[in-house]
Motif scaffolding. Structure first.
Motif, PDB file in Angstrom:
ATOM      1  N   VAL A  36       1.037  -0.782   0.343  1.00  0.00           N
ATOM      2  CA  VAL A  36      -0.070   0.524   0.311  1.00  0.00           C
ATOM      3  C   VAL A  36       0.615   1.403  -0.103  1.00  0.00           C
ATOM      4  N   PRO A  37       0.460   2.259  -1.255  1.00  0.00           N
ATOM      5  CA  PRO A  37       1.792   3.680  -0.927  1.00  0.00           C
ATOM      6  C   PRO A  37       1.176   4.629   0.053  1.00  0.00           C
ATOM      7  N   ALA A  38       0.418   4.662   0.556  1.00  0.00           N
ATOM      8  CA  ALA A  38      -0.173   5.916   1.079  1.00  0.00           C
ATOM      9  C   ALA A  38      -0.464   5.627   2.270  1.00  0.00           C
ATOM     10  N   GLY A  39      -1.185   4.558   3.056  1.00  0.00           N
ATOM     11  CA  GLY A  39      -2.072   4.398   3.970  1.00  0.00           C
ATOM     12  C   GLY A  39      -3.086   4.440   4.406  1.00  0.00           C
ATOM     13  N   SER A  40      -4.106   5.378   3.541  1.00  0.00           N
ATOM     14  CA  SER A  40      -5.221   6.021   3.815  1.00  0.00           C
ATOM     15  C   SER A  40      -5.992   4.777   4.432  1.00  0.00           C
ATOM     16  N   ARG A  41      -6.966   5.501   5.391  1.00  0.00           N
ATOM     17  CA  ARG A  41      -8.257   4.240   5.362  1.00  0.00           C
ATOM     18  C   ARG A  41      -8.732   3.667   4.598  1.00  0.00           C
ATOM     19  N   ALA A  42      -8.913   4.109   3.002  1.00  0.00           N
ATOM     20  CA  ALA A  42     -10.107   3.330   2.298  1.00  0.00           C
ATOM     21  C   ALA A  42      -8.898   2.260   1.763  1.00  0.00           C
ATOM     22  N   GLU A  43      -7.650   2.813   1.698  1.00  0.00           N
ATOM     23  CA  GLU A  43      -7.300   1.177   1.088  1.00  0.00           C
ATOM     24  C   GLU A  43      -6.268   0.437   2.204  1.00  0.00           C
ATOM     25  N   ILE A  44      -6.416   1.054   3.086  1.00  0.00           N
ATOM     26  CA  ILE A  44      -6.043   0.144   4.288  1.00  0.00           C
ATOM     27  C   ILE A  44      -7.573  -0.822   4.852  1.00  0.00           C
ATOM     28  N   TYR A  45      -8.502  -0.142   3.981  1.00  0.00           N
ATOM     29  CA  TYR A  45      -9.902  -0.953   4.288  1.00  0.00           C
ATOM     30  C   TYR A  45      -9.848  -2.495   3.795  1.00  0.00           C
ATOM     31  N   TRP A  46      -9.536  -1.677   2.996  1.00  0.00           N
ATOM     32  CA  TRP A  46      -9.474  -2.642   1.619  1.00  0.00           C
ATOM     33  C   TRP A  46      -8.657  -4.021   1.684  1.00  0.00           C
TER      34      TRP A  46
END
Length: 386
Positions: A36-46
């Protein structure tokens, strides 16, 4: 952020909530967080949902744990700019009851950063990201529902799963032959041509094999009034055949209409719309025998020779049964196999009592139920096995 410590603590909390996740899922989560490049909430969620949730029944438990952990600390950076062991001023500890001392001193998820002033790019508007595609369990549930209970989006999703069943299309032996060192017979022409270099002595024997080609398919779809609920789904089935092999598709009610050019459009929605508008006699009467005769007498009649013929109809016919018998007899002599898909064949106590269906049944290799997408998938598998 220490991805391993975070993953172990998060999976432990999910397990206490009832989600079945083990060491394999934990390892998948750690590896997923690493890409995961940025680690936003949505990316971590998926990443967490794809790696940890294996059953639809576990989704509620996962959603509850994820919301409890991340509602107050949205973005979790996946890189540590500070030295190992150092704590930044904006670091906080998310409370996690029962965490071991290995996780953190306060018993929370380790190294959770406070939210940044700028909202994450995936969370503009505060909406959750849309599900990219339907889960296999949801598709399996929809596949058992009648066609008239499905909307256009569900039909498109199920049609894509149905097209995947046609990847292994059967082949037939063609009349042409190709040179092959392991071929079963000697190629006289190539052997004589090779012997010109050796004073016409056949020193080298050239072997050949038959060229195998995909078996042709001819599909006929009943679009009369009695087939109104099944027409859209059957057109999706016909289009799946045209994308895999050289299939010819015809629709019939009172007249015969060729739909092959319309169904070969790259967009499924556009192809179905064009095919529906091309059949001008939709939802009218039915003349199955007359349309079969029209197909066999037309210049498309040769496409039936040696082909796999699928007829999707309920068998209601206004033509006399004697005409149906004569037409099906001609069709059976010319085709390789004849398969009849009847939407009413799967109902309890079904019997081919309709005159047209009774007259056509002796000339069919198979008659299969076709009231749901599950029935169509079973029919495709049975057809490929012929």
């Amino acid at each position: 952020m220490d991805r391993a410590a975070f993953a172990v603590a998060f999976v432990a909390r999910c397990r206490r909530a009832g989600l079945s996740a083990g060491l394999t899922e934990t390892d998948d989560l750690i590896r997923g967080l690493g890409v995961v490049p940025a680690g936003s909430r949505a990316e971590i969620y998926w990443v967490a949902r794809v790696t940890l949730v294996r059953r639809e029944a576990d989704l509620a438990a996962f959603e509850g744990v994820f919301a409890a952990v991340f509602d107050d600390a949205v973005p979790l950076p996946l890189t540590r700019e500070s030295a190992p062991g150092a704590r930044r001023e904006d670091e906080v500890q998310l409370p996690l009851p029962g965490a071991t001392a290995r996780g953190s001193a306060d018993g929370g998820l380790p190294w959770a950063m406070l939210p940044t002033p700028v909202a994450a790019r995936d969370e503009v508007g505060g909406e959750e990201p849309a599900v990219p595609e339907m889960r296999p369990e949801a598709l399996a549930a929809l596949a058992e529902r009648p066609f008239d209970e499905l909307d256009s989006a569900q039909l498109d999703a199920l049609a894509g799963a149905l097209a995947a069943e046609l990847h292994h299309w059967p082949h037939r032996r063609g009349r042409r032959r190709a040179v092959d060192a392991r071929g079963p017979r000697i190629s006289l022409r190539h052997t004589v041509a090779q012997s010109r270099r050796t004073a016409f002595e056949p020193v080298t024997l050239v072997r050949e094999r038959p060229v195998r080609r995909p078996r042709r398919a001819v599909l006929l779809c009943d679009v009369s009034a009695s087939m109104r609920a099944q027409t859209a789904a059957y057109l999706h089935l016909m289009r799946a055949f045209t994308t895999v092999t050289a299939a010819e598709v015809f629709a019939f009610a009172t007249t015969l209409t060729r739909l092959t050019p319309a169904l070969r459009r790259p967009s499924a929605r556009e192809a179905i719309e064009r095919a529906s508008s091309a059949a001008t006699d939709r939802f009218g009467g039915t003349r199955i025998a007359s349309n079969l005769v029209a197909l066999l007498d037309s210049h498309h009649g040769d496409t039936v020779r040696g082909a796999l013929v699928l007829i999707a109809s309920d068998g209601w016919d206004s033509d006399p049964p004697e005409q149906m018998t004569a037409a099906m007899s001609r069709l059976r002599r010319r085709a390789h196999r004849v398969v009849w898909l009847n939407p009413r064949a799967g109902t309890h106590g079904f019997a081919p009592a309709v005159a047209g269906m009774s007259a056509a049944l002796p000339f069919c290799d198979l008659m299969l139920p076709a009231a749901t997408f599950g029935d169509l998938t079973t029919a495709v598998r049975a057809t490929l096995a012929l």
